[in-house]
Design an enzyme around this catalytic site. Structure first.
Site, mmCIF file in Angstrom:
data_model
loop_
_atom_site.group_PDB
_atom_site.id
_atom_site.type_symbol
_atom_site.label_atom_id
_atom_site.label_comp_id
_atom_site.label_asym_id
_atom_site.label_seq_id
_atom_site.Cartn_x
_atom_site.Cartn_y
_atom_site.Cartn_z
ATOM 1 C CB SER A 1 -18.770 15.995 1.263
ATOM 2 O OG SER A 1 -19.794 17.202 1.402
ATOM 3 C CG HIS A 2 -19.167 21.354 3.398
ATOM 4 N ND1 HIS A 2 -17.928 21.715 1.984
ATOM 5 C CD2 HIS A 2 -18.372 23.015 3.437
ATOM 6 C CE1 HIS A 2 -17.304 22.742 2.060
ATOM 7 N NE2 HIS A 2 -17.379 23.489 2.631
#
Ligand SMILES: [Mg+2]
Lengths: 128, 210
Positions: A8-9
């Site tokens: 994920s970011h």
């Protein structure tokens, strides 16, 4: 057990998903690749490679990702993988639901194919 | 056109130009994206500089490959895999060359375009870095066909990228974070295309002034 990698970011997002899944599956091999190497929002190929490495086994690894560059960096990581790439797959699934289903499944010793069948209905068309 | 030390000089110059424009790139990305493009690019190219500074290179392919890996590993956004893939594809065209001709340069631009299309599942007109890179390549290719000299071809590449960048203002973003704002991206330049124009401009300027 099938290894599960969460990309994920945001570091908090992957930590949150793991925390949520741990209520049901404490033993599944889960590795996180959230945020950049300098802990900003973003994705990082090396973090993803390391995460795959951490949970890699003959049973295989499924890589879940949130959006945008997460997919491209996951692909790059697989392109440069030291391990057998045919056992590592990036999957198209709603991130939270897909990852939690897979983590619980892995904890139940389900195979790659069984897990993929369980998350088949959660596709979002994220892999063009 | 260039021996390895000049290629290193040109890439270092491009890295400096990116650094000098960090704020501008971040503002472009802030208007339609997530506002990290300047930081990402400056960070990535600072590692390219470090790579060029500390490494020793047998061939041009080696030089581009290591620079590309620095970008892939340190940019931390979509620009990492995209610019990284561009450099890696460029590297593949150069093989064991220790000198780059203007034809090689045009060829590596073409290979970069193919690499970016593959990695980003993207094409012209989607308001991405390709919208600066493709017109740059086309202008350069045309200048070579017309028998222009190296500096003129590099200049044509630079102008092609700048024209393409300007045109991105009219486009609706179809890729990346900017696609979330869709129509609202009209009127703004694409930050990735802006980076391409800065890099190709810096390379042209480096050899014009040399
Ligand atoms: Mg951005």
């Amino acid at each position: 057990m099938v290894g599960i990698v969460l990309v994920s970011h945001s570091r908090k997002i992957v930590e949150g998903i793991r925390e949520l899944a741990a209520q049901m599956a404490k033993d599944a091999p889960v590795a996180l690749a959230g945020g950049t190497e300098d802990d900003r929002l973003g994705t990082d190929m090396n973090k993803i490679s390391n995460a795959v490495h951490d949970v890699y086994s003959e049973d295989g690894v499924l890589v879940f990702f949130d959006m945008g560059s997460a997919y491209m960096n996951a692909q790059m990581a697989l392109d440069f993988l030291e391990e057998d790439g045919s056992k590592v797959e990036i999957v198209d699934a709603a991130f939270v639901e897909g990852a939690i289903t897979a983590i619980v499944d892995s904890g139940l010793n389900k195979s790659m194919d069984e897990i993929k069948a369980d998350i088949a209905s959660m596709k979002l068309g994220k892999m063009p | 056109m260039a021996e390895l030390n000049q290629v290193i000089g040109a890439l270092n110059h491009a890295a400096d130009i990116i650094e000098n424009n960090k704020q501008h790139l971040t503002e472009l990305d802030g208007a339609i994206g997530d506002g990290d493009h300047g930081i990402n690019m400056s960070r990535g190219f600072s590692f390219v500089k470090k790579t060029l500074d500390e490494g020793s290179f047998e061939t041009a392919a080696d030089l581009f490959k290591k620079s590309g890996m620095a970008l892939v590993a340190h940019v931390g956004g979509a620009s990492g895999p995209l610019f990284g893939t561009a450099f890696l594809r460029a590297s593949m065209t150069l093989k064991d060359k220790t000198e780059i001709t203007i034809e090689d340069y045009i060829n590596l631009l073409k290979a970069s375009i193919e690499g970016i299309k593959m990695r980003g599942k993207s094409d012209a007109g989607e308001k991405t870095m390709l919208d600066a890179l493709i017109p740059a390549y086309e202008a350069g290719e045309q200048a070579v066909q017309q028998g222009k000299n190296t500096v003129e071809v590099l200049q044509a590449v630079k102008e092609g990228s700048e024209k393409g960048l300007k045109e991105t203002e009219k486009l609706v973003a179809k890729k990346g974070r900017a696609s979330y704002v869709g129509e609202r991206s009209i009127g703004h330049q694409d930050p990735g295309a802006a980076s391409v124009a800065l890099i190709l401009g810096a390379i042209a300027d480096y050899f014009s002034e040399a």
